[in-house]
Design an enzyme around this catalytic site. Structure first.
Site, PDB file in Angstrom:
ATOM      1  N   ASP A  77       0.860  -1.163   0.000  1.00  0.00           N
ATOM      2  CA  ASP A  77       0.000   0.000   0.000  1.00  0.00           C
ATOM      3  C   ASP A  77       0.912   1.233   0.000  1.00  0.00           C
ATOM      4  O   ASP A  77       2.064   1.145   0.398  1.00  0.00           O
ATOM      5  CB  ASP A  77      -0.851  -0.043   1.275  1.00  0.00           C
ATOM      6  CG  ASP A  77      -1.869   1.064   1.300  1.00  0.00           C
ATOM      7  OD1 ASP A  77      -2.634   1.178   0.333  1.00  0.00           O
ATOM      8  OD2 ASP A  77      -1.901   1.819   2.294  1.00  0.00           O
ATOM      9  N   THR A  79       0.146   4.937   1.162  1.00  0.00           N
ATOM     10  CA  THR A  79       0.135   5.795   2.347  1.00  0.00           C
ATOM     11  C   THR A  79       0.288   4.982   3.628  1.00  0.00           C
ATOM     12  O   THR A  79      -0.490   4.074   3.887  1.00  0.00           O
ATOM     13  CB  THR A  79      -1.181   6.602   2.397  1.00  0.00           C
ATOM     14  OG1 THR A  79      -1.398   7.154   1.112  1.00  0.00           O
ATOM     15  CG2 THR A  79      -1.119   7.685   3.438  1.00  0.00           C
ATOM     16  N   ASP A 277      -1.050  -0.805   6.288  1.00  0.00           N
ATOM     17  CA  ASP A 277      -1.196  -0.293   7.654  1.00  0.00           C
ATOM     18  C   ASP A 277      -2.630  -0.401   8.158  1.00  0.00           C
ATOM     19  O   ASP A 277      -2.925  -0.006   9.277  1.00  0.00           O
ATOM     20  CB  ASP A 277      -0.724   1.170   7.734  1.00  0.00           C
ATOM     21  CG  ASP A 277      -1.592   2.100   6.907  1.00  0.00           C
ATOM     22  OD1 ASP A 277      -2.421   1.602   6.116  1.00  0.00           O
ATOM     23  OD2 ASP A 277      -1.449   3.326   7.039  1.00  0.00           O
TER      24      ASP A 277
HETATM   25  P1  ADP Z   1      -3.567   4.766   0.043  1.00  0.00           P
HETATM   26  O1  ADP Z   1      -4.212   3.750  -0.806  1.00  0.00           O
HETATM   27  O2  ADP Z   1      -2.458   5.472  -0.668  1.00  0.00           O
HETATM   28  O3  ADP Z   1      -3.121   4.219   1.369  1.00  0.00           O
HETATM   29  P2  ADP Z   1      -6.154   5.733   0.902  1.00  0.00           P
HETATM   30  O4  ADP Z   1      -6.922   4.695   0.170  1.00  0.00           O
HETATM   31  O5  ADP Z   1      -6.122   5.658   2.380  1.00  0.00           O
HETATM   32  O6  ADP Z   1      -4.671   5.888   0.338  1.00  0.00           O
HETATM   33  O7  ADP Z   1      -6.747   7.157   0.492  1.00  0.00           O
HETATM   34  C1  ADP Z   1      -6.788   7.523  -0.851  1.00  0.00           C
HETATM   35  C2  ADP Z   1      -7.163   8.957  -1.038  1.00  0.00           C
HETATM   36  O8  ADP Z   1      -8.485   9.178  -0.551  1.00  0.00           O
HETATM   37  C3  ADP Z   1      -6.306   9.954  -0.291  1.00  0.00           C
HETATM   38  O9  ADP Z   1      -5.156  10.262  -1.036  1.00  0.00           O
HETATM   39  C4  ADP Z   1      -7.243  11.134  -0.165  1.00  0.00           C
HETATM   40  O10 ADP Z   1      -7.232  11.865  -1.363  1.00  0.00           O
HETATM   41  C5  ADP Z   1      -8.602  10.484  -0.031  1.00  0.00           C
HETATM   42  N1  ADP Z   1      -9.016  10.379   1.372  1.00  0.00           N
HETATM   43  C6  ADP Z   1      -9.080   9.270   2.114  1.00  0.00           C
HETATM   44  N2  ADP Z   1      -9.507   9.528   3.362  1.00  0.00           N
HETATM   45  C7  ADP Z   1      -9.689  10.862   3.423  1.00  0.00           C
HETATM   46  C8  ADP Z   1     -10.115  11.774   4.446  1.00  0.00           C
HETATM   47  N3  ADP Z   1     -10.403  11.367   5.677  1.00  0.00           N
HETATM   48  N4  ADP Z   1     -10.191  13.074   4.127  1.00  0.00           N
HETATM   49  C9  ADP Z   1      -9.883  13.502   2.889  1.00  0.00           C
HETATM   50  N5  ADP Z   1      -9.488  12.712   1.894  1.00  0.00           N
HETATM   51  C10 ADP Z   1      -9.379  11.410   2.145  1.00  0.00           C
HETATM   52 MG    MG Z   2      -3.049   3.295   3.316  1.00  0.00          MG
END
Ligand code: ADP
Ligand code: MG
Length: 382
Positions: A77, A79, A277
């Site tokens: 993943d 983030t 995570d």
């Molecule tokens: P990753 O797959 O990189 O771990 P996530 O799936 O957790 O990322 O989130 C993807 C995107 O969704 C973030 O980059 C953000 O743009 C948006 N996002 C997710 N949760 C939130 C939140 N609580 N507030 C604002 N934007 C969010």
């Molecule tokens: Mg993530």
């Protein structure tokens, strides 16, 4: 045990019936007792779990360790896994005359109950700016997209461009040009009040310094394919993907898309280890062959679902894990081979009366010891 025990009993009785020598019967029973065979696997697994624990890798079951040795695809993943997940607000803009602090106030109000790193970053920035964060109603998370709440009768949304699309809110010209400028650098979220986009917040996250190394080393330890999954947009995803040298980048994914991606890989015959995570990726962790959770910043869900937990932020533990698991399987196989060979030869020698019971018991014990010592070598795998 179901087949082994009756077979040995029958064999012993047959030897006695044919030779009439009770000592040969005793030798067969002593040598055939399968201690070494029984110890072959658990001692190796225990040694490797111990070794891993000293390196900050918690292996919750031996099965994960065994499965890991077959893994050919490593999925991570973005983030919180490849990046630190410690986002920071780096820029705030208000469109159409809205001030920065207004944007932050709306955003922080909406994010108050979210546990996403984006939310944490927005809240701490708002607190830093001395903004009072209000309570809102009807908090709703759209995983991988953003959040929405109702405050004083007005709908507030904080989310990415896909979140806006899902709510049929069109991005104004200001918003679009901002996204174009920012997207390559990092995550950008928009703040919507009612139906209009009133501002944007740009965030940055830092790469874990050894992400690139970890991927390269995994490749030299049996992994043939590395993939990064993210809910973020294409530009950020590709720019990070290039920096760390991952084979494939999948962007704009919802949590369920991450699961689909993992199951699709499995359907193609790949064995998948997934690292995450737990924020928006716990379902994917659960559906992979081996789930590896980032334990320090990871969520409880991730730690519960994953078979392996990293109690450190160092991604280089992952190639180490591959090395340990492959070594474990190698040792288990040699242990079994040695145990079986000694047993078969021992039974043959006992049958012909060459192996007296006393010597048989010495050979039998040494056989178990050899396996044990062989397993202990796993404590030193680095
Ligand atoms: P990753 O797959 O990189 O771990 P996530 O799936 O957790 O990322 O989130 C993807 C995107 O969704 C973030 O980059 C953000 O743009 C948006 N996002 C997710 N949760 C939130 C939140 N609580 N507030 C604002 N934007 C969010
Ligand atoms: Mg993530």
């Amino acid at each position: 045990a179901k087949y082994f025990t009756p077979t040995i009993l029958a064999l012993g009785i047959m030897v006695y019936a044919l030779t009439g020598d009770p000592l040969r019967l005793a030798s067969v029973f002593v040598i055939a007792c399968p201690c070494a065979l029984v110890l072959a696997t658990p001692t190796a697994i225990a040694a490797s779990i111990g070794n891993s624990a000293r390196k900050g890798i918690l292996i919750r079951n031996g099965e994960s360790l065994e499965k890991l040795s077959n893994v050919d695809s490593l999925v991570l993943d973005k983030t919180g896994t490849i990046t630190r997940g410690r986002l920071q607000v780096v820029d705030v803009v208000g469109f159409g005359g809205h001030s920065e602090s207004e944007i932050m106030k709306f955003a922080a109000t909406a994010e108050k109950l979210s546990e996403h790193p984006v939310a944490q970053a927005i809240i701490s920035k708002a607190k830093e700016m001395g903004i009072e964060i209000e309570d809102a109603k009807c908090f709703k998370v759209n995983p991988g997209l953003g959040v929405q709440v109702e405050c004083e009768g007005v709908n507030i949304i904080v989310g990415n461009d896909r979140m806006l699309k899902n709510h049929s809110i069109s991005l104004n010209r200001e918003g679009e040009s901002y996204l174009e400028r920012r997207a390559r650098i990092g995550t950008t979220v928009f703040v919507v009040q009612g139906n209009s986009v009133i501002g944007a917040i740009a965030l940055s996250d830092t790469l874990r310094e050894n992400a690139k190394d970890a991927l390269r080393k995994s490749k030299s330890n049996g992994v043939t394919k590395t993939v990064m999954l993210t809910g973020d947009n294409e530009l950020v995803a590709k720019s990070i993907g290039e920096q760390i040298g991952v084979d494939e980048v999948q962007f704009d994914l919802m949590p369920s898309d991450k699961v689909d991606y993992v199951t699709e890989l499995q359907a193609q015959g790949h064995h998948v280890a997934m690292v995450g995570d737990g924020i928006n990726d716990a379902p994917a962790l659960a559906s992979s062959d081996v789930g590896i959770a980032m334990g320090l910043k990871g969520t409880d869900v991730a730690i519960e679902t994953a078979g392996i937990v990293l109690a450190t932020d160092d991604l280089c533990r992952i190639p180490k894990l591959f090395r340990i698991s492959r070594a474990t399987m190698r040792i288990i196989k040699t242990n079994i081979a040695i145990a079986m060979t000694v047993n078969v030869l021992g039974i043959a020698f006992s049958t012909y009366g060459i192996l007296p019971p006393l010597l048989a018991s010495v050979v039998h014990e040494s056989n178990a010891l050899v396996g044990l010592l062989n397993s202990l070598r796993l404590l030193r795998v680095d």
